[in-house]
Design an enzyme around this catalytic site. Structure first.
Site, short mmCIF file in Angstrom:
data_model
loop_
_atom_site.label_atom_id
_atom_site.label_comp_id
_atom_site.label_asym_id
_atom_site.label_seq_id
_atom_site.Cartn_x
_atom_site.Cartn_y
_atom_site.Cartn_z
N ASP A 208 0.85 -1.19 0.00
CA ASP A 208 0.00 0.00 0.00
C ASP A 208 0.88 1.24 0.00
OD1 ASP A 208 0.33 1.06 2.98
OD2 ASP A 208 0.14 -1.13 3.06
N ASP A 210 0.70 3.59 2.40
CA ASP A 210 0.51 4.17 3.72
C ASP A 210 -0.67 5.15 3.64
OD1 ASP A 210 1.56 3.96 6.41
OD2 ASP A 210 2.17 6.05 6.23
#
Length: 290
Positions: A208, A210
């Protein structure tokens, strides 16, 4: 000395075709019990040990992982080279979900963990200027590229305490510091591996962005799990490719990882605590026996 690979990661990494003589074994350490039993076997003719960092079924949080026991147990089994496989968030647009980052630097922001085998009664200071082994990291990068995944060679890993993910303000701050990825588990793991004179490489699998990315929003755990599943096959292939890239007979590390304690112990021999010395038998026995 014979090369033995130690892999620390999630259980999805261990279902590898060709793993022979596989058995789960319990290892006792003076630092308590490791995260779980350790799966040992042979892969491509080379001995290998798999340690579930969070335990099978994911029972340990990043804070409660018994890092000292894990590293001590691997050392007791004869492991010479430790490969950490872990999920991470990315602070860089070009380090996209699904990519692998071969970490070479850390910033440690954890605060609730035991970070050293040494202490009162036997003080030691090892160098962490270069906390990963360049030789082993290059081997991991080569094995990762062979899977077809996009590999980024080098990156700074921000280790946060967790278990919560970053606030937006924290994410923006870490990004401004020049960090590349963020995770919760590689520290103090890398520090302890250095104290135990083990070569250590970190393969961070991006799941991802973040919370800093304006078009991706906050971390979505369902998206992370989906990406983790897609990464698992690449991670298994990476691990399967390590034995053919490592020499069966272990030469001294050209970067000195296996000699990190040569000048590290500061406490005078007559002032050392016998009880602590007994606990250090595996990780520091090479320098303490003399």
């Amino acid at each position: 000395m014979q090369t033995m690979i130690g892999v620390i990661g999630g259980s999805g990494v261990y279902d590898i075709d060709g793993l022979e003589e596989a058995r789960w074994t319990r290892v006792e350490t003076p630092w308590g019990a490791p995260s779980d039993e350790i799966l040992v076997g042979r892969l491509g003719g080379m001995p290998i040990a798999f340690l579930p960092r969070h335990g099978r079924g994911h029972v340990h949080s990043p804070t409660t992982v018994p890092y000292r026991a894990n590293i001590d147990a691997l050392k007791r089994l004869g492991v010479t080279d430790v490969v950490s496989v872990s999920a991470c968030g990315s602070f860089r647009e070009e380090m996209a979900p699904g990519d692998f980052v071969i970490v070479d630097q850390f910033i440690d922001r954890s605060f609730a963990r035991e970070k050293s085998f040494f202490g009162t009664g036997c003080v030691a200071h090892v160098s962490l200027a270069h906390p990963t082994c360049p030789r082993l990291s290059a081997v991991c990068a080569d094995a990762a590229r062979a899977t077809g995944v996009k590999v980024h060679m080098g990156g700074t890993y921000l280790c946060m305490e967790g278990p919560q993910f970053s606030t937006l303000a924290e994410s923006l701050m870490y990004r401004s510091w020049g960090c590349d990825v963020i995770g919760m588990t590689n520290m103090p793991e890398a520090k302890l591996a250095r104290e135990a004179e083990l070569c250590y490489a970190s393969v961070a699998m991006v799941t991802d962005y973040d919370s800093w990315h304006p078009h991706h929003g906050e971390v979505d755990i369902t998206a992370i799990i989906a990406t983790l599943g897609a990464n698992a096959s690449h991670a298994r292939t990476l691990v399967a490719g390590l034995p053919q890239r490592l020499e069966a007979e272990r030469a001294p590390c050209p970067h000195g990882c296996d000699r990190a304690l040569d000048f590290a112990i500061m406490t005078a021999p007559d002032k050392r605590d016998p009880a602590l010395l007994a606990k250090l038998d595996a990780v520091a026995g090479r320098v303490l026996k003399g």
